[in-house]
Design a protein around this motif. Structure first.
Motif, mmCIF file in Angstrom:
data_model
loop_
_atom_site.group_PDB
_atom_site.id
_atom_site.type_symbol
_atom_site.label_atom_id
_atom_site.label_comp_id
_atom_site.label_asym_id
_atom_site.label_seq_id
_atom_site.Cartn_x
_atom_site.Cartn_y
_atom_site.Cartn_z
ATOM 1 N N MET A 111 -5.457 21.678 3.168
ATOM 2 C CA MET A 111 -4.598 20.870 2.297
ATOM 3 C C MET A 111 -4.094 19.618 2.996
ATOM 4 N N ALA A 112 -4.495 19.417 4.227
ATOM 5 C CA ALA A 112 -3.996 18.287 5.017
ATOM 6 C C ALA A 112 -4.643 16.955 4.650
ATOM 7 N N TYR A 113 -5.533 16.952 3.686
ATOM 8 C CA TYR A 113 -6.218 15.712 3.313
ATOM 9 C C TYR A 113 -5.269 14.639 2.787
ATOM 10 N N VAL A 114 -4.088 15.005 2.337
ATOM 11 C CA VAL A 114 -3.122 14.007 1.853
ATOM 12 C C VAL A 114 -2.235 13.490 2.978
ATOM 13 N N SER A 115 -2.284 14.149 4.122
ATOM 14 C CA SER A 115 -1.492 13.829 5.308
ATOM 15 C C SER A 115 -0.026 14.198 5.097
ATOM 16 N N THR A 116 0.820 13.712 5.993
ATOM 17 C CA THR A 116 2.234 14.086 5.965
ATOM 18 C C THR A 116 3.127 12.847 5.956
ATOM 19 N N ILE A 150 0.870 -1.174 0.000
ATOM 20 C CA ILE A 150 0.000 0.000 0.000
ATOM 21 C C ILE A 150 0.905 1.221 0.000
ATOM 22 N N GLU A 151 0.485 2.247 -0.738
ATOM 23 C CA GLU A 151 1.286 3.463 -0.771
ATOM 24 C C GLU A 151 0.396 4.691 -0.634
ATOM 25 N N GLY A 152 0.994 5.738 -0.065
ATOM 26 C CA GLY A 152 0.318 7.013 0.088
ATOM 27 C C GLY A 152 1.157 8.095 -0.564
ATOM 28 N N TYR A 153 0.552 9.264 -0.749
ATOM 29 C CA TYR A 153 1.196 10.362 -1.469
ATOM 30 C C TYR A 153 1.132 11.650 -0.650
ATOM 31 N N PRO A 154 1.691 11.618 0.558
ATOM 32 C CA PRO A 154 1.605 12.778 1.453
ATOM 33 C C PRO A 154 2.583 13.883 1.062
ATOM 34 N N VAL A 155 2.427 15.016 1.752
ATOM 35 C CA VAL A 155 3.395 16.091 1.589
ATOM 36 C C VAL A 155 4.600 15.805 2.486
ATOM 37 N N LEU A 170 1.903 20.295 -3.255
ATOM 38 C CA LEU A 170 0.631 20.710 -2.668
ATOM 39 C C LEU A 170 0.914 21.693 -1.546
ATOM 40 N N ASP A 171 0.301 22.843 -1.613
ATOM 41 C CA ASP A 171 0.467 23.884 -0.597
ATOM 42 C C ASP A 171 1.946 24.280 -0.431
ATOM 43 N N GLY A 172 2.686 24.194 -1.532
ATOM 44 C CA GLY A 172 4.096 24.562 -1.508
ATOM 45 C C GLY A 172 5.036 23.459 -1.056
ATOM 46 N N PHE A 173 4.492 22.300 -0.687
ATOM 47 C CA PHE A 173 5.309 21.182 -0.220
ATOM 48 C C PHE A 173 5.376 20.085 -1.281
ATOM 49 N N GLU A 188 7.268 21.977 9.196
ATOM 50 C CA GLU A 188 6.393 23.113 8.891
ATOM 51 C C GLU A 188 4.931 22.699 8.948
ATOM 52 N N ARG A 189 4.098 23.630 9.327
ATOM 53 C CA ARG A 189 2.658 23.395 9.442
ATOM 54 C C ARG A 189 2.017 23.349 8.050
ATOM 55 N N VAL A 190 1.068 22.434 7.886
ATOM 56 C CA VAL A 190 0.321 22.298 6.642
ATOM 57 C C VAL A 190 -1.048 22.949 6.850
ATOM 58 N N ASP A 191 -1.464 23.745 5.899
ATOM 59 C CA ASP A 191 -2.788 24.367 5.964
ATOM 60 C C ASP A 191 -3.839 23.266 6.109
#
Length: 181
Positions: free
Chosen positions: A142-147, A126-131, A166-169, A136-139
């Motif tokens: 835009m946090a729906y992708v997680s970190t 399984i893979e995810g595509y987080p920032v 996403l969101d500069g990250f 740094e804090r994520v808006d």
């Protein structure tokens, strides 16, 4: 429907994402409006495998995570989020935790629930595509992708960097192998 309570709009006639943007082709996604979007989600929830997992607290739905075989999502055709290899992985791409329940570990429970959901259905990984936001804090919008850090805590490792931002990250591909225990 619990999924609608988590990812649907407050006003039934609104045309919000409903976590459909990576599940449907662009034409169908753009054509669906208002209540049609909720009906399409109901249809997906009735199929096997269901389109995601729901977290409950005292019987109330408080969190959602979209998880599905990558081959059946728009990630299969993504130019910005590349394939790492030919393994038939599952994608974990969207999280939603209801206001009033955030910062209580629900995202971590959703990741583990998604891992089990995929494992039970024979997913090899399984893979995810987080920032990759470092410290740094994520808006919150835009946090729906997680970190990256959330995925690392769940035993995922960095599989690749992407061309997506996403969101500069920068976004990364985090993967967890499910073939061995």
């Amino acid at each position: 429907m619990d999924v609608a309570a988590l990812v649907g709009p407050r006003k039934a006639t609104s045309s919000v994402c409903f976590c459909l943007s990576h599940r449907l082709c662009s034409a169908e996604n753009n054509a669906l409006r208002g209540p049609e979007r909720a009906e399409r989600v109901r249809q997906l929830c009735a199929q096997e495998p269901p389109p995601g997992v729901v977290a409950y607290l005292k019987g109330e739905p408080v969190g959602w995570a979209a998880v599905h075989p990558r081959s059946e999502t728009s990630f299969a055709r993504s130019r910005r989020i590349p394939h790492v290899d030919d393994l038939d992985v599952w994608s974990l791409w969207c999280f939603r935790v209801r206001p009033g329940h955030r910062r209580q570990g629900i995202v971590h429970a959703l990741v583990e629930g998604a891992v089990e959901h995929a494992r039970e259905r024979g997913a090899p990984a399984i893979e995810g595509y987080p920032v990759d936001n470092g410290v740094e804090r994520v808006d919150p919008t835009m946090a729906y992708v997680s970190t990256r850090r959330v995925f690392e805590r769940a035993g995922f490792t960095l599989a690749a960097r992407t061309g997506s931002v996403l969101d500069g990250f920068p976004r990364v591909i985090m993967r967890r192998d499910l073939r061995a225990g």
